[in-house]
Write an enzyme that holds these catalytic residues in place. Structure first.
Site, PDB file in Angstrom:
ATOM      1  N   LYS A   1      -6.289  -4.305   9.343  1.00 21.34           N
ATOM      2  CA  LYS A   1      -5.707  -5.556   8.855  1.00 21.34           C
ATOM      3  C   LYS A   1      -4.529  -5.250   7.936  1.00 21.34           C
ATOM      4  O   LYS A   1      -4.712  -4.757   6.822  1.00 21.34           O
ATOM      5  CB  LYS A   1      -6.732  -6.384   8.072  1.00 21.34           C
ATOM      6  CG  LYS A   1      -6.184  -7.779   7.792  1.00 21.34           C
ATOM      7  CD  LYS A   1      -6.831  -8.475   6.632  1.00 21.34           C
ATOM      8  CE  LYS A   1      -6.071  -8.371   5.346  1.00 21.34           C
ATOM      9  NZ  LYS A   1      -4.713  -8.928   5.339  1.00 21.34           N
TER      10      LYS A   1
ATOM     11  N   GLY B   1      -4.906  -1.045  -2.041  1.00 18.37           N
ATOM     12  CA  GLY B   1      -4.381  -2.277  -2.629  1.00 18.37           C
ATOM     13  C   GLY B   1      -4.664  -2.299  -4.117  1.00 18.37           C
ATOM     14  O   GLY B   1      -4.840  -1.252  -4.744  1.00 18.37           O
TER      15      GLY B   1
ATOM     16  N   GLY C   1      -9.897  -4.275  -4.961  1.00 18.98           N
ATOM     17  CA  GLY C   1     -10.756  -3.120  -4.690  1.00 18.98           C
ATOM     18  C   GLY C   1     -12.162  -3.327  -5.255  1.00 18.98           C
ATOM     19  O   GLY C   1     -13.167  -3.027  -4.608  1.00 18.98           O
TER      20      GLY C   1
ATOM     21  N   CYS D   1       2.450   2.819  -5.698  1.00 23.36           N
ATOM     22  CA  CYS D   1       1.240   2.961  -6.528  1.00 23.36           C
ATOM     23  C   CYS D   1       1.356   4.118  -7.511  1.00 23.36           C
ATOM     24  O   CYS D   1       0.872   4.052  -8.630  1.00 23.36           O
ATOM     25  CB  CYS D   1       0.030   3.152  -5.638  1.00 23.36           C
ATOM     26  SG  CYS D   1       0.268   4.481  -4.461  1.00 23.36           S
TER      27      CYS D   1
ATOM     28  N   GLU E   1      -0.281  -2.813 -14.608  1.00 20.42           N
ATOM     29  CA  GLU E   1       0.577  -2.393 -13.499  1.00 20.42           C
ATOM     30  C   GLU E   1       1.541  -3.535 -13.161  1.00 20.42           C
ATOM     31  O   GLU E   1       1.107  -4.608 -12.739  1.00 20.42           O
ATOM     32  CB  GLU E   1      -0.286  -2.059 -12.271  1.00 20.42           C
ATOM     33  CG  GLU E   1       0.536  -1.488 -11.131  1.00 20.42           C
ATOM     34  CD  GLU E   1      -0.284  -1.236  -9.869  1.00 20.42           C
ATOM     35  OE1 GLU E   1      -1.085  -2.112  -9.484  1.00 20.42           O
ATOM     36  OE2 GLU E   1      -0.116  -0.169  -9.266  1.00 20.42           O
TER      37      GLU E   1
HETATM   38  P1  NAD Z   1      -3.742  -6.514  -2.656  1.00 19.40           P
HETATM   39  O1  NAD Z   1      -4.948  -5.927  -3.282  1.00 19.40           O
HETATM   40  O2  NAD Z   1      -3.343  -7.866  -3.058  1.00 19.40           O
HETATM   41  O3  NAD Z   1      -3.917  -6.570  -1.062  1.00 19.40           O
HETATM   42  C1  NAD Z   1      -4.176  -5.435  -0.283  1.00 19.40           C
HETATM   43  C2  NAD Z   1      -4.834  -5.861   1.016  1.00 19.40           C
HETATM   44  O4  NAD Z   1      -6.098  -6.437   0.723  1.00 19.40           O
HETATM   45  C3  NAD Z   1      -4.061  -6.908   1.804  1.00 19.40           C
HETATM   46  O5  NAD Z   1      -4.162  -6.636   3.182  1.00 19.40           O
HETATM   47  C4  NAD Z   1      -4.808  -8.189   1.460  1.00 19.40           C
HETATM   48  O6  NAD Z   1      -4.697  -9.189   2.451  1.00 19.40           O
HETATM   49  C5  NAD Z   1      -6.233  -7.687   1.365  1.00 19.40           C
HETATM   50  N1  NAD Z   1      -7.146  -8.537   0.592  1.00 19.40           N
HETATM   51  C6  NAD Z   1      -6.837  -9.445  -0.371  1.00 19.40           C
HETATM   52  N2  NAD Z   1      -7.963 -10.057  -0.816  1.00 19.40           N
HETATM   53  C7  NAD Z   1      -8.997  -9.504  -0.131  1.00 19.40           C
HETATM   54  C8  NAD Z   1     -10.407  -9.718  -0.141  1.00 19.40           C
HETATM   55  N3  NAD Z   1     -10.982 -10.611  -0.936  1.00 19.40           N
HETATM   56  N4  NAD Z   1     -11.174  -8.977   0.675  1.00 19.40           N
HETATM   57  C9  NAD Z   1     -10.610  -8.057   1.489  1.00 19.40           C
HETATM   58  N5  NAD Z   1      -9.287  -7.825   1.564  1.00 19.40           N
HETATM   59  C10 NAD Z   1      -8.485  -8.545   0.756  1.00 19.40           C
HETATM   60  O7  NAD Z   1      -2.595  -5.434  -2.881  1.00 19.40           O
HETATM   61  P2  NAD Z   1      -1.051  -5.565  -2.535  1.00 19.40           P
HETATM   62  O8  NAD Z   1      -0.462  -6.530  -3.500  1.00 19.40           O
HETATM   63  O9  NAD Z   1      -0.875  -5.788  -1.078  1.00 19.40           O
HETATM   64  O10 NAD Z   1      -0.539  -4.071  -2.848  1.00 19.40           O
HETATM   65  C11 NAD Z   1      -0.186  -3.628  -4.091  1.00 19.40           C
HETATM   66  C12 NAD Z   1      -1.297  -2.829  -4.736  1.00 19.40           C
HETATM   67  O11 NAD Z   1      -1.672  -1.735  -3.895  1.00 19.40           O
HETATM   68  C13 NAD Z   1      -0.885  -2.189  -6.032  1.00 19.40           C
HETATM   69  O12 NAD Z   1      -1.902  -2.373  -6.989  1.00 19.40           O
HETATM   70  C14 NAD Z   1      -0.735  -0.717  -5.695  1.00 19.40           C
HETATM   71  O13 NAD Z   1      -0.888   0.147  -6.782  1.00 19.40           O
HETATM   72  C15 NAD Z   1      -1.788  -0.546  -4.658  1.00 19.40           C
HETATM   73  N6  NAD Z   1      -1.522   0.630  -3.813  1.00 19.40           N
HETATM   74  C16 NAD Z   1      -2.263   1.763  -4.007  1.00 19.40           C
HETATM   75  C17 NAD Z   1      -2.001   2.912  -3.248  1.00 19.40           C
HETATM   76  C18 NAD Z   1      -2.776   4.182  -3.462  1.00 19.40           C
HETATM   77  O14 NAD Z   1      -2.651   5.090  -2.640  1.00 19.40           O
HETATM   78  N7  NAD Z   1      -3.558   4.309  -4.510  1.00 19.40           N
HETATM   79  C19 NAD Z   1      -0.994   2.877  -2.281  1.00 19.40           C
HETATM   80  C20 NAD Z   1      -0.265   1.707  -2.102  1.00 19.40           C
HETATM   81  C21 NAD Z   1      -0.553   0.581  -2.877  1.00 19.40           C
END
Ligand code: NAD
Length: 490
Positions: A175, A228, A233, A284, A385
């Site tokens: 997804k 994410g 998470g 990230c 962040e």
């Molecule tokens: P997000 O957490 O908003 O979304 C990530 C994904 O999760 C999306 O596909 C979203 O649709 C899905 N999602 C949202 N709510 C959900 C739920 N209740 N259940 C299951 N899935 C759900 O993150 P974002 O805004 O897309 O990305 C930015 C974040 O990602 C930042 O915090 C960044 O630090 C992190 N990130 C971490 C890494 C790493 O390797 N540690 C890499 C890239 C991004």
């Protein structure tokens, strides 16, 4: 013409039963560039069942590592042949520069190739546990892998999960983030052209609260791999408790970048700019907290601000642009809000802080490279962040204080030290509580090395052999070489 993006289920491109579509926007222009299907809960459940059936049938899970490697190489080759298109799609959909997007596309092809190579190296073990007992430790696929990715590296984060999950022999459901599905769709078009059996790899677009949540909760998903925000998470971890599925989380960061008085100043300034402004700070592992020793603080700030001011911001498809757009209006507003908070908290805004509207950039989500100095550890702009082109530069006195400030965070994703004293640099970096670290560099890493965080930056590791392990079960097989009764109850 606006592209219509369908879902890929059981080897077929299908519309969702929900007639509502998601408009996919180019953040540099606000143009609608595609319309994406939006999967329902029922479709998600049905797709998970297809993945489960495919896994249990053994069409992929029972194939030898060499056979699986051959298919991964096919996909790597197809990605390689389509690097230009993948680059263009990522630029349009995410807003990043062509240079950034191309490097992601190249790494995507290399990731498939790397995991194909890893499959040709046995990672099982055998030993004699005793005179009569031979023990084998074997790796097996887990089952159905639910892969949920964010918008900041739509292509790379998808591939970092798809390649090891398929290499291990699982069936998958990917997804992408709602707003950035374009390169994921292209990857599945290429997978469709490969010899991967139908139903092994599936793609659903849609919201996190429907598709993502259903994946995280499903009893038929055996491992959920999520990249994410830390907030989502945490939610995924809770949702996964029903069937105790394996959870792999790559989350947020607020990473320290420590510059000592004896650092090579030019190098430190250069990498510290790259550390935060690459990807417009939507990375990230960004070095969003620069800590500078007091002896060079003023000189560092002066040089840093001057260079930050010179970064050319613009659309990713313009060769002149060095920093691209912010991915969406919502995220753009959230970054501007943090800049407002920083000013209110009393930090010194040394550079930037504004939306860029000039020179044809009026319609895009562009923000100036922004630098706050004279900040303190209790400020929200230092603790939370921001995930944008905003950096704080904080002063420290000595080694001990640098380590204390560096670790004063709930996150533990990345960190760096700049010093010409190698002993000191190593001593300090070993004390930084983070999973991805550098000495005299930033952001440069490779797919062989495990990627992931300490503390609230995640659980588990992507990439390298560790990344494959996230999608494998480990079994011990004990073989009795002299079978005869042991008379335990006599
Ligand atoms: P997000 O957490 O908003 O979304 C990530 C994904 O999760 C999306 O596909 C979203 O649709 C899905 N999602 C949202 N709510 C959900 C739920 N209740 N259940 C299951 N899935 C759900 O993150 P974002 O805004 O897309 O990305 C930015 C974040 O990602 C930042 O915090 C960044 O630090 C992190 N990130 C971490 C890494 C790493 O390797 N540690 C890499 C890239 C991004």
């Amino acid at each position: 013409m606006t592209k219509e993006l369908k879902q890929y289920i059981n080897g077929q491109w299908v519309e969702s039963s929900d007639p509502k579509k998601l408009n996919i926007i180019n953040p540099a222009t606000q143009e609608v560039i595609a319309r994406a299907a939006k999967a329902t809960k029922e479709e998600t459940e049905e797709t998970i069942k297809i993945a489960k059936r495919t896994f249990e049938s053994g069409v992929w899970s029972d194939r030898s590592p060499q056979e699986r490697a051959a298919v991964l190489v096919q996909i790597a080759d197809k990605l390689q042949e389509n690097i230009d298109e993948l680059t263009e799609l990522e630029v349009q959909n995410n807003g990043k520069t062509r240079r950034e997007a191309r490097s992601d596309a190249e790494e995507a092809a290399n990731t498939f190739r790397y995991y194909a190579g890893l499959l040709n190296i046995p990672n099982d073990q055998a030993y004699e546990a005793s005179e009569d007992m031979q023990t084998l430790i074997v790796k097996e696929p887990i089952g159905v892998a639910g892969l949920i990715v964010p918008w900041n590296f739509p292509l790379l984060m998808s591939v970092w999960k798809i390649a090891p999950a398929l290499a291990a022999g699982n069936s998958i459901l990917l997804k992408p983030a709602e707003i950035t599905p374009m390169t994921a769709v292209k990857v599945f078009e290429l997978i469709d052209e490969s010899d991967l059996p139908k139903g092994v790899a599936n793609l659903l677009m849609g919201s996190g609260s429907v598709v993502g949540q259903t994946i995280a909760e499903s009893d038929d998903v055996d491992v959920v791999s999520f990249t994410g925000s830390t907030g989502v998470g945490r939610h995924i971890m809770q949702a996964a408790t029903g069937n105790m599925k394996k959870v792999s989380l790559e989350l947020g960061g607020k990473s320290p970048n420590i510059i000592f008085d004896d650092a090579d100043l030019e190098t430190a300034v250069d990498y510290s700019l790259f550390g935060i402004f690459m990807g417009s700070g939507q990375v990230c592992s960004s070095g969003s907290r620069i800590l500078v020793q007091e002896g060079i603080y003023d000189e560092f700030v002066e040089k840093y601000v001057e260079k930050a001011k010179g970064i050319r911001v613009g659309p990713g498809n313009d060769k002149q642009s060095q920093m691209g757009a912010i991915v969406s209006e919502k995220h753009f507003e959230s970054i501007l809000e943090y800049i407002r908070i920083g000013k209110e908290e009393g930090a010194n805004l040394a550079q930037g802080g504004n939306r860029i509207k000039k020179d044809g950039l009026e319609k895009g989500f562009f923000i100036e490279p922004t630098v706050f100095t004279h900040v303190t550890s209790d400020m929200r702009i230092v603790r939370e962040e921001i995930f944008g082109p905003v950096v704080t530069i904080q002063k420290f006195k000595n080694e001990e204080e640098a380590i204390k400030i560096a670790n004063d965070t709930v996150f533990g994703l990345a960190g760096a030290v700049f010093s010409t004293d190698q002993n000191k640099a190593l001593r300090v970096i070993k004390k930084v509580r983070a999973g991805i670290t550098w000495v005299n560099a930033y952001h440069l890493t490779n797919i062989q090395a495990p990627w992931g965080g300490y503390k609230q930056s995640g659980i588990g590791r992507s990439l390298g052999t560790y990344g494959l392990g996230e999608y494998q079960e480990t079994k011990q097989i004990n073989i009795n070489l002299s079978p005869k009764p042991i008379h335990w109850f006599e």
